[in-house]
Write an enzyme that holds these catalytic residues in place. Structure first.
Site, short mmCIF file in Angstrom:
data_model
loop_
_atom_site.label_atom_id
_atom_site.label_comp_id
_atom_site.label_asym_id
_atom_site.label_seq_id
_atom_site.Cartn_x
_atom_site.Cartn_y
_atom_site.Cartn_z
N LYS A 210 -5.19 -59.19 43.51
CA LYS A 210 -5.00 -57.49 43.78
C LYS A 210 -4.09 -57.01 42.76
O LYS A 210 -3.91 -58.05 42.18
CB LYS A 210 -4.44 -56.74 44.97
C1 LIG Z 1 -11.99 -54.10 51.17
C2 LIG Z 1 -10.77 -55.50 52.01
N1 LIG Z 1 -10.06 -55.31 52.85
C3 LIG Z 1 -9.33 -56.24 53.25
C4 LIG Z 1 -9.05 -57.40 52.49
C5 LIG Z 1 -7.65 -58.21 53.72
O1 LIG Z 1 -7.08 -57.82 52.68
P1 LIG Z 1 -5.13 -59.03 52.66
O2 LIG Z 1 -6.52 -60.64 52.05
O3 LIG Z 1 -4.31 -58.74 51.96
O4 LIG Z 1 -4.99 -59.11 54.25
C6 LIG Z 1 -9.51 -57.18 51.78
C7 LIG Z 1 -9.22 -58.35 51.19
O5 LIG Z 1 -9.78 -58.81 50.20
C8 LIG Z 1 -10.48 -56.79 51.10
O6 LIG Z 1 -11.16 -57.06 50.32
#
Ligand SMILES: Cc1ncc(COP(=O)(O)O)c(C=O)c1O
Length: 401
Positions: A199
């Site tokens: 990210k």
């Molecule tokens: C659109 C979206 N929502 C939620 C997430 C979940 O993020 P995390 O890995 O921090 O839980 C991601 C992960 O890449 C994502 O692309």
């Protein structure tokens, strides 16, 4: 093992670059290492002062009253729904074109996920489709800021306010974005950011839940650590007390100070990292204008894009190969790519639980067949972008119809 596919490069050609360019790579510098070492030496390596500081700074960055730093955006989204009291009998509407975390957390609280199709140009949820998906059982909507671009929040917020429905914004991609001058994080009832390795701001694994609502903030904080009314930092310091009470069955979504230290260093460079993402995206836009087989991502007027992803759409009508083949060829040219996303209803589990099938979300399905996410990260050089576009042009020219 099946044999490696034959590609332009393997048929005696020379790849556009001699070394592999990954689709993304975190930007970790000396400051990240210094702050991590200081944390390791500090005697406090789980949730504590650095996590609190990271949360404070994220809240300040996005202009919100409260930020809770947690272990992931998934955790933040789950806490958001739990704090809102979403549960069995409720429905939550989200995008058909998103990461599975969105739909998983809706199932985890016992509610029913309802999907809505996306806009063909931005791949953000289509407000008209969102409206059609609302029922008297809808308790919340979960728009997804696809690739780092905010959704059409004028329409979405008006719709939600009119129906008394909460807006839980999945801004996993969108730290640094804004909509009509308002930063993402200050728009919705609760916003979730991700600090995952790929990210725009990373802690390796991490995330944040953002809100202006004091009660929701307190509830998410309580639920993030077992439902205990006092976390370890408050208990184990010299002014602390050993006693705590559990007032709700919470989860364990806290972030560690070791990871928060990485985030604090990243925040010092965040503006510069975002500037570089914008520059590379603009360079892609300019160079890809000369490759009609690759449609460039659209930016909605009024939006400042965070440029987490640079997704192109293949103009398949102009090509004799499909997307999978195109990706294989780019790989042979030493260009790493990804695909965002596999539509939710293409996953066997959700087909089963939601009773969905191919054809239900035609825009998401069409986007998926064309989608390739090109490399984009702050440490990429302008030369790297040129290499990617040269490879896209080479493959497109070869397979031109
Ligand atoms: C659109 C979206 N929502 C939620 C997430 C979940 O993020 P995390 O890995 O921090 O839980 C991601 C992960 O890449 C994502 O692309």
């Amino acid at each position: 093992m099946s044999p490696a596919p034959e590609t332009l490069a393997s048929r005696g050609g020379t790849p556009v670059r001699p070394t592999f360019l990954p689709f993304t790579r975190p930007s970790i510098g000396p400051r990240e290492k210094q702050l991590v070492m200081e944390t390791l030496d500090s005697g406090w390596i789980t949730t504590g002062p650095r996590t609190e500081e990271l949360a404070r700074r994220i809240a300040a960055l996005v202009g919100a009253r409260h930020a809770l730093a947690v272990d992931s955006a998934t955790g933040a989204l789950h806490l958001a729904l739990a704090a809102l009291g979403v549960g069995p009998g409720d429905e939550v509407v989200t995008s058909a074109y998103t990461f599975v975390a969105c739909v998983n957390v809706i199932e985890h609280v016992g509610a029913r996920p309802v999907l809505a199709d996306v806009e063909p140009d931005t791949l953000c949820v289509d407000p008209a489709a969102l409206e059609r998906a609302l029922t008297p059982r809808t308790k919340a909507v979960m728009p997804v800021d696809y690739g780092g671009q905010p959704c059409e929040y004028d329409a979405i917020l008006e719709l939600a306010r009119g129906r008394g429905v909460a807006v839980v914004e999945d801004a996993a991609h969108a730290l640094g974005a804004s909509w009509r001058g308002r930063p993402v994080g200050s728009l919705s009832d609760i916003t979730a950011f991700s600090f995952y390795a790929t990210k725009n701001l990373t802690t390796g694994e991490g995330g944040a839940a953002i809100t202006d609502d004091d009660e929701l903030a307190a509830r998410m904080s309580l639920l993030s650590l077992h439902g205990m009314n006092r976390d370890a930092w408050k208990r184990y310091t010299d002014t602390g007390s050993w006693y705590y009470e559990v007032t709700a069955p919470g989860f364990k979504y806290n972030l560690s100070d070791v990871l928060a230290a990485i985030g604090l260093a990243q925040l010092e460079r965040f503006d510069e990292m975002q500037r570089l993402r914008h520059e590379r995206a603009a360079q892609y836009d300019a160079l890809l204008a000369g490759v009609p087989e690759a449609r460039r991502p659209a930016v909605r007027p009024g939006a400042v894009h965070a440029w987490h992803l640079y997704p192109i759409a293949l103009e398949l009508e102009r090509l004799t190969c499909d997307r999978a083949r195109f990706i294989q060829e780019l790989r042979a040219e030493n260009i790493g790519t990804s695909v965002h996303f596999i539509p939710i209803h293409f996953h066997p589990h959700f087909r089963g639980t939601l009773g969905l099938r191919e054809g239900d979300f035609p825009v998401a399905e069409d986007a998926y067949r064309r989608a390739i996410t090109l490399p984009l990260f702050p440490d990429m050089t302008p030369r790297d972008v040129e290499d990617v576009v040269a490879a896209v042009r080479k493959v497109a020219t070869h397979y031109r119809r």
